[in-house]
Enzyme design. Structure first.
Site, PDB file in Angstrom:
ATOM      1  N   GLN A  84       1.100   8.238  12.425  1.00 39.17           N
ATOM      2  CA  GLN A  84       0.078   8.151  11.384  1.00 39.17           C
ATOM      3  C   GLN A  84      -1.182   7.520  11.971  1.00 39.17           C
ATOM      4  O   GLN A  84      -1.176   6.340  12.318  1.00 39.17           O
ATOM      5  CB  GLN A  84       0.636   7.296  10.243  1.00 39.17           C
ATOM      6  CG  GLN A  84      -0.321   6.962   9.130  1.00 39.17           C
ATOM      7  CD  GLN A  84       0.334   5.990   8.151  1.00 39.17           C
ATOM      8  OE1 GLN A  84       1.547   5.999   7.961  1.00 39.17           O
ATOM      9  NE2 GLN A  84      -0.464   5.145   7.522  1.00 39.17           N
ATOM     10  N   GLY A  85      -2.244   8.293  12.130  1.00 40.84           N
ATOM     11  CA  GLY A  85      -3.480   7.800  12.732  1.00 40.84           C
ATOM     12  C   GLY A  85      -4.486   7.375  11.677  1.00 40.84           C
ATOM     13  O   GLY A  85      -5.395   8.147  11.332  1.00 40.84           O
ATOM     14  N   SER A  94      -5.481   3.377  11.021  1.00 49.14           N
ATOM     15  CA  SER A  94      -6.223   2.158  11.373  1.00 49.14           C
ATOM     16  C   SER A  94      -7.040   2.339  12.645  1.00 49.14           C
ATOM     17  O   SER A  94      -6.651   3.075  13.561  1.00 49.14           O
ATOM     18  CB  SER A  94      -5.260   0.982  11.556  1.00 49.14           C
ATOM     19  OG  SER A  94      -4.623   0.662  10.346  1.00 49.14           O
ATOM     20  N   SER A 107       2.116   3.383  15.128  1.00 44.23           N
ATOM     21  CA  SER A 107       3.532   3.189  15.437  1.00 44.23           C
ATOM     22  C   SER A 107       4.144   4.431  16.071  1.00 44.23           C
ATOM     23  O   SER A 107       3.966   5.544  15.567  1.00 44.23           O
ATOM     24  CB  SER A 107       4.302   2.843  14.162  1.00 44.23           C
ATOM     25  OG  SER A 107       3.823   1.652  13.576  1.00 44.23           O
ATOM     26  N   GLU A 144       4.280   4.166   1.929  1.00 45.03           N
ATOM     27  CA  GLU A 144       4.393   3.191   3.011  1.00 45.03           C
ATOM     28  C   GLU A 144       4.701   1.796   2.471  1.00 45.03           C
ATOM     29  O   GLU A 144       5.237   0.953   3.190  1.00 45.03           O
ATOM     30  CB  GLU A 144       3.081   3.168   3.813  1.00 45.03           C
ATOM     31  CG  GLU A 144       3.133   2.321   5.069  1.00 45.03           C
ATOM     32  CD  GLU A 144       1.828   2.351   5.840  1.00 45.03           C
ATOM     33  OE1 GLU A 144       1.869   2.155   7.062  1.00 45.03           O
ATOM     34  OE2 GLU A 144       0.770   2.573   5.217  1.00 45.03           O
ATOM     35  N   GLU A 178      -2.646 -10.469   1.446  1.00 44.88           N
ATOM     36  CA  GLU A 178      -3.850 -10.815   0.690  1.00 44.88           C
ATOM     37  C   GLU A 178      -4.438  -9.587  -0.002  1.00 44.88           C
ATOM     38  O   GLU A 178      -4.834  -9.628  -1.167  1.00 44.88           O
ATOM     39  CB  GLU A 178      -4.896 -11.452   1.619  1.00 44.88           C
ATOM     40  CG  GLU A 178      -4.518 -12.821   2.165  1.00 44.88           C
ATOM     41  CD  GLU A 178      -3.555 -12.765   3.331  1.00 44.88           C
ATOM     42  OE1 GLU A 178      -3.092 -13.831   3.767  1.00 44.88           O
ATOM     43  OE2 GLU A 178      -3.250 -11.638   3.817  1.00 44.88           O
TER      44      GLU A 178
END
Length: 378
Positions: free
Chosen positions: A122-123, A125, A161, A245, A362
């Site tokens: 999964q691309g 970030s 990952s 996710e 957060e």
């Protein structure tokens, strides 16, 4: 087959099959070994049809309620036949392909993932776009010489990952011009990782397992048929993917954490006292609360409800339960984390990231406050 669609019947039959078929992993805790075992387990499950239940027929599945997929994951990972990280990618990426890829691409590719023939990543970030995903800068532009049939991609992703093992990548890019609002300027592609111009570099992490990677895209050419959805659909795809996710992929991870709690009890059972009992009880309660919440999420999804910001609750509960479990390991097994090179040490270090990966704690609490509790931005 219809009888197997009933969850209790399905679980009983699956357990009997697993008892009769030896899928015990080798005594090798390297990431290479985990990936090889992951492919082996999926191949066996797919060949025996277990991996096809709960998935739509048009994607190579056998139909039936989605909860059957959760049962398979729980049994496989709970028995330590596969690791939760690689297995979780099935529940994150497969629904996205089914919802956004062209039907013929879905029919061709999804069976490859479910059968262990391929691994995907999964691309999303980027070095400057983690929690603020809408600010991503990896850019895709139409090849002016292709009559609209090809795109050229340049940029960088990080924290990807299992990219070093992956055959394909679901990739978010920026396609709009300078005047296009951020959320409307993002487009998703399904990219072959062996395409010229893609470079994968594993990252050394403090827990000693190079699970994450940097991925570079230098003039990477992608056919327009590999676009997921339409230009500008990338943000909607991401918002549909992220709830998976943050929720359904946890079902098998919860089973894994229960297995580690059982191992902890076995390790300290001759030394149990009131304090240890209280610590173990608190860890169990945190896990049980998480599982109850996850079960509710599974049933809401099975009932046809769309997952959304409510899955941030699942994510917060997971992070808290996982870290509490491994804090209990540290307290009840003196030196096992600090001084010994054991699974406990590796897993304790990995648990520190539970409040970061998939969206920080957060950020999840802000989502809960603003979108579920309507508390505003302050």
């Amino acid at each position: 087959m219809t009888d197997l669609f009933e969850p209790a019947t399905f679980r009983t039959a699956l357990r009997a099959w697993l008892d009769e078929n030896d899928l015990t992993p080798p005594d090798d805790h390297s990431l290479d070994a985990h990936q090889a075992q992951h492919s082996r387990v999926l191949r066996a499950l797919y060949d025996a049809d277990w991996m096809r239940y709960g998935w739509p027929v048009e994607a190579g599945g056998l139909g039936g309620p989605m909860i059957l997929r959760a049962i398979v994951g729980e049994e496989i990972v709970g028995r330590r036949l596969d690791e939760p990280g690689p297995y979780s990618m099935l529940e994150v990426l497969t629904p996205t392909m089914i919802d956004y890829a062209a039907p013929e691409l879905t029919a061709e590719m999804v069976p490859r993932l479910l059968s262990g023939q391929e691994t995907w990543c999964q691309g999303f970030s980027e070095p400057g776009s983690g929690s603020d995903l809408a600010s991503l800068t990896t850019r895709a532009v139409l090849d002016p010489e292709s009559a609209g049939n090809r795109w050229i991609i340049n940029g960088q992703k990080v924290w990807t990952s299992f990219a070093q093992y992956s055959h394909r990548c679901i990739l978010l890019t920026r396609t709009g011009d300078a005047d296009t609002p951020n959320h409307q300027a993002i487009t998703a592609f399904f990219v072959d990782v062996d395409t010229p111009g893609i470079t994968v570099r594993p990252l050394q992490t403090m827990h000693g397992v190079d699970e994450f990677c940097e991925v570079y895209f230098d003039d990477v050419v992608v056919d327009s048929s590999r676009m997921l959805g339409k230009p500008g659909d990338g943000w909607r795809l991401a918002m549909d993917l992220l709830p998976y996710e943050r929720s359904t992929c946890f079902w098998q991870r919860i089973a894994y954490l229960y297995s580690r709690l059982d191992a902890l009890v076995d390790a300290v059972k001759t030394e149990l006292g009131p304090a240890a009992d209280a610590d173990l009880g608190a860890a169990y309660l945190a896990l049980h609360t998480l599982r109850c919440r996850s079960r509710d999420t599974q049933h809401r999804l099975a009932a046809g409800q769309k997952l959304g910001p409510d899955t941030s609750i699942d994510k917060v509960l997971l992070a808290g339960a996982e870290q509490q479990l491994y804090d209990t390991v540290r307290d009840l097994l003196p030196g096992a984390v600090e001084l010994e090179d054991t699974e406990w040490r590796t897993e304790y270090l990995y648990s520190r990231a539970a409040s970061i990966y998939g969206g920080t704690a957060e950020v999840q609490r802000n989502i809960i406050a603003r979108r579920l509790l309507d508390l505003g931005k302050e």
